[in-house]
Design an enzyme around this catalytic site. Structure first.
Site, PDB file in Angstrom:
ATOM      1  N   LYS A 237      27.940  -0.461  20.651  1.00 13.49           N
ATOM      2  CA  LYS A 237      28.644  -1.784  20.189  1.00 13.49           C
ATOM      3  C   LYS A 237      29.009  -2.268  21.575  1.00 13.49           C
ATOM      4  O   LYS A 237      28.763  -3.691  21.939  1.00 13.49           O
ATOM      5  CB  LYS A 237      29.813  -1.476  19.383  1.00 13.49           C
ATOM      6  N   THR A 238      29.456  -1.782  22.504  1.00 10.37           N
ATOM      7  CA  THR A 238      29.659  -2.248  23.592  1.00 10.37           C
ATOM      8  C   THR A 238      28.647  -2.798  24.491  1.00 10.37           C
ATOM      9  O   THR A 238      28.858  -3.959  24.989  1.00 10.37           O
ATOM     10  CB  THR A 238      30.470  -1.429  24.865  1.00 10.37           C
TER      11      THR A 238
ATOM     12  N   ASP B 155      35.891  -8.201  19.993  1.00 11.63           N
ATOM     13  CA  ASP B 155      35.451  -6.629  19.895  1.00 11.63           C
ATOM     14  C   ASP B 155      36.577  -6.100  18.949  1.00 11.63           C
ATOM     15  O   ASP B 155      37.711  -6.468  19.095  1.00 11.63           O
ATOM     16  CB  ASP B 155      35.773  -5.997  21.519  1.00 11.63           C
ATOM     17  N   GLU B 156      36.223  -4.839  18.465  1.00  8.65           N
ATOM     18  CA  GLU B 156      37.034  -3.964  18.016  1.00  8.65           C
ATOM     19  C   GLU B 156      37.744  -4.948  16.660  1.00  8.65           C
ATOM     20  O   GLU B 156      39.159  -4.733  16.289  1.00  8.65           O
ATOM     21  CB  GLU B 156      38.020  -3.185  18.493  1.00  8.65           C
TER      22      GLU B 156
ATOM     23  N   GLN C 113      36.437   2.353  10.532  1.00  9.27           N
ATOM     24  CA  GLN C 113      37.165   3.273  11.835  1.00  9.27           C
ATOM     25  C   GLN C 113      38.476   2.343  12.014  1.00  9.27           C
ATOM     26  O   GLN C 113      39.242   2.415  13.018  1.00  9.27           O
ATOM     27  CB  GLN C 113      36.526   3.194  13.232  1.00  9.27           C
TER      28      GLN C 113
ATOM     29  N   ARG D  77      33.471  12.218  16.726  1.00 12.89           N
ATOM     30  CA  ARG D  77      33.813  12.297  18.005  1.00 12.89           C
ATOM     31  C   ARG D  77      32.901  13.596  18.696  1.00 12.89           C
ATOM     32  O   ARG D  77      32.816  13.515  19.939  1.00 12.89           O
ATOM     33  CB  ARG D  77      35.144  12.923  18.439  1.00 12.89           C
TER      34      ARG D  77
END
Length: 747
Positions: free
Chosen positions: A53-54, A250-251, A281, A627
């Site tokens: 995503k980044t 973002d987020e 998330q 993770r």
């Protein structure tokens, strides 16, 4: 009512499109490329864990600048942390350098871009227009300590009981209103439906007036004042809407209502808003995040283009398939399925253990096995639901000599509430321990101020006595007055009584009694915050740790040795952290401990939020699973010891939601058939645990009856609620406890 009108947006001269896909976009997979090149109009990028995503967000910004759709100053990009903002700037600059024809880019290629955290951007806008809100451009932003001091002052001015209205609890309510974009005038009766809400509302109004008088804001005010500014001065909003041709977020799943409103207002002209996030998330509901913001994006923007990033570059297919199957049980989601081109890998290993000590031993053995396979400690992590779970692992790793760090928090014995409790125990064990006595003398507040403490120090130094001896002598001489005199006399009496009790009761029972009678437990219990609940859980774990030692002296010696252990000066350390702290991180090997009902999903989340709480807990499990890159272990204990009594534990319902084809059970237990929750295993656990089960208590009412507790002695039940009793003990006073911990005295 003022109606806003907007001119046709203009763009800098230059090409608005390119016939060929730019080089930086060619390195992206098709959905990533689609998200980058979909420049105009509302775009929602649903980016699953580990899907890049980044990379998409930074490439999109670089694309807008490189194709001259916007100058850097016409782009607004917001995120949640300064670290993320710095990383985005660096990556955009690097992309622009690589795209330049001669391989260079001017230092100001990103100069003027409005890229930062929500609070940083909001503060920048507010300083430009502070006078419109009764502030000056030099206003100060109060930190958490300053906010509490100011709020305590307001509570005192209103002659309110600070025990009934603790400042931290009041601040939590005020902050929740600010997170929803509510000024005091907008807090309607719908938000005043809980006890004391109307009084807290009056405190809120007075608090805001005091902030204004001091030319100050708190962090919640930054966005709140922006919303007020935009509402009361539409010409200011119009200027910013014209200025920012593109808005990127973002987020997005972590935004609260105030942030959501702020973004919608700034994008209302052109609707060139791109939100990147993952509804699966969203795990910060307890601090104001609204998962509904991302779920209703298509309702807010009917022409929105939704791009799903589902190709994961982090984890094996077993891990991704299990995570996808788990999260599919949530109803409140937009839906996507993670996949990877990487085949193979180990299935997820699920291990049932007897208790948390066996859990720590098992994970310690697996960590050592991974080390022998040359996996660095820094590429391994233990993720837990609650902070108190770290103690067993810390103790085990100290024994094994495994270097570790507790990420996002202190080691167990370094935590404030644990240090405070140990200070009480040290003062009981060793009356000449001045450091311990000084730490606990006014914790909680007893009205013993700095001047009294200085008087004690002066007297003690002059006679080479301890502070406790000095206090006794000054009281006998009548040298102390007022509240300090009575409080200090009571404290010394309590210390003496606790020393006498220490000869007859175990260290765990003693610590629990001290925390109750000193009001230290009540201090945190009255706060009603998430942090305070965690501190209470840690204190319960301390009682349990004390129960493993024969004497108080043996425990204090153990703690001294633990605290004296030098932390290795190395980056190769295993990480221990909560699931919340692990978001955004990745490790080769991950251990997920404590997957039991009541602990995970956490009972408090279920009790307070019902289905919404369960779905957020499931999202937290999804975060934990994703993770792991290659190796994932999940453990659950058959028993947990609470107040030194064994209680059987039921495996987490989340375990039954993991597909059997992607897991391996390490102990040969029967496989679960949903929704049986390992029914045969549960029956086995309950059968084995019967020897630890307290004798059944009578089912009729216990109110008014005489009971006996092995620590507090005889008492009378004043009231009961379900399994909770309010008891007045003849020697220990009034206590609240579970009914299973007392015996009914037959008349």
């Amino acid at each position: 009512m003022t109606v806003l009108t907007f001119p046709t947006p203009t763009r800098p001269d230059g090409p608005t499109s390119t016939s060929a896909v730019p080089e930086y976009a060619q390195r992206l997979n098709p959905p990533q490329r689609e998200a980058v090149l979909a420049s105009d109009g509302p775009v929602l990028v649903l980016a699953g864990a580990g899907t890049g995503k980044t990379r998409v967000l930074t490439t999109r910004i670089a694309h807008l600048i490189a194709t001259r759709r916007a100058w850097p100053s016409q782009i607004l990009a917001v995120t949640f942390t300064n670290k993320a903002a710095r990383e985005m700037i660096e990556r955009v600059q690097a992309l622009l350098v690589s795209h330049a024809p001669d391989g260079t880019s001017t230092p100001d290629a990103t100069s003027g871009m409005w890229l930062g955290t929500f609070h940083a951007i909001a503060a920048r806008i507010l300083r430009r227009h502070a006078e419109s809100l009764g502030l000056t451009s030099s206003f100060i932003i109060l930190d958490a300590d300053d906010q509490l001091r100011l709020l305590k002052s307001v509570i005192a001015e209103k002659n309110l009981d600070d025990k009934r209205f603790p400042a931290k609890q009041v601040m939590g309510t005020i902050q929740s209103w600010k997170d929803r974009g509510l000024t005091p005038a907008k807090v309607t009766h719908a938000y005043l439906d809980h006890p004391n809400a109307e009084v807290i509302h009056s405190i809120y109004s007075a608090y805001q007036q005091r902030l204004l008088a001091n030319n100050a804001c708190d962090f919640g005010d930054l966005l709140l004042h922006n919303l007020t500014l935009f509402q009361n001065h539409p010409e200011v909003l119009q200027d910013y809407c014209r200025k920012f041709h593109y808005v990127l977020v973002d987020e997005y799943q972590d935004t609260n209502v105030a942030q959501y409103l702020w973004l919608r207002l700034l994008a209302m002209e052109h609707q060139n808003i791109c939100c990147v996030g993952d509804d699966d998330q969203s795990i910060y509901g307890w601090r104001g995040a609204e998962v509904g913001n991302i779920l209703k994006f298509e309702q807010d923007y009917p022409t929105a283009q939704v791009v799903r990033l589902e190709q994961n570059y982090r984890s094996t297919s077993h891990i991704l398939s299990a995570a996808s199957a788990l999260i599919a049980n949530n109803k409140g989601r937009l839906g996507k399925t993670l996949w990877t081109s990487q085949e193979g890998g180990e299935p997820i290993r699920i291990k049932a253990v007897w208790d948390d000590m066996e859990e720590a031993r098992y994970i310690g053995e697996e960590v050592e096995a991974r080390q022998r396979q040359r996996v660095p400690l820094s590429d391994m992590a233990i993720l837990v639901r609650a902070g108190f779970q770290t103690r067993a692992f810390e103790e085990r790793f100290l024994t094994l000599g495994i270097a570790y760090r507790v990420v996002g928090g202190l080691r167990f014995y370094e935590r404030l509430e644990i240090r405070d409790a140990i200070a009480y125990l040290r003062a009981i064990q060793q009356p000449r321990d001045d450091l311990a006595f000084e730490r606990m003398i006014n914790t909680p507040k007893r009205g013993i101020g700095q001047s009294t403490l200085e008087q004690l120090h002066t007297h003690a130094r002059a006679r080479n006595h301890s502070l406790q001896e000095a206090a006794t002598e000054l009281l006998q001489a009548g040298a102390l007055r007022g509240k300090a005199q009575s409080s200090l006399a009571q404290l010394l009496q309590q210390l003496q009584r606790w020393r006498e009790l220490a000869r007859d009761i175990g260290p765990g029972a003693l610590c629990e009694l001290v925390m109750e009678e000193s009001s230290y437990w009540r201090m945190w219990e009255s706060e009603k915050s998430q942090e305070a609940q965690g501190r209470l859980e840690n204190l319960r774990e301390l009682y349990r740790a004390l129960g493993e030692f024969p004497t108080l002296e043996a425990f204090l010696e153990h703690v001294s040795l633990v605290m004296d252990t030098d932390e290795r000066n190395s980056d190769d350390m295993l990480s221990i952290m909560t699931l919340h702290a692990a978001k955004g991180l990745e490790f080769n090997t991950v251990f997920l401990g404590g997957w039991e009902e009541g602990l995970f999903p956490h009972q408090r989340a279920l009790d307070e939020s019902g289905t919404a709480g369960l779905e957020e807990e499931r999202r937290l499990a999804y975060v934990g699973i994703t993770r792991a890159k290659e190796h994932l272990y999940i453990t659950h204990a058959s028993n947990r010891r609470i107040y030194n009594q064994w209680q059987s534990s039921v495996p987490s319902r989340f375990l039954s939601e993991l597909p059997e084809g992607h897991i391996e059970r390490m102990d040969g237990m029967p496989q679960a058939q949903a929704p049986s929750l390992f029914q045969r295993n549960i029956e086995h656990i309950l059968y084995e645990a019967q020897r630890y089960t307290p004798p059944p208590r009578p089912t009729d009412s216990m109110k008014g009856k005489r009971v006996f507790h092995n620590k507090f002695g005889y008492g009378i039940v004043l009231a009961e609620s379900n399994d909770n009793l309010d008891i007045f003990f003849e020697k220990a006073g009034r206590k609240k406890m579970m009914a299973d911990y007392v015996e009914l005295v037959k008349s």
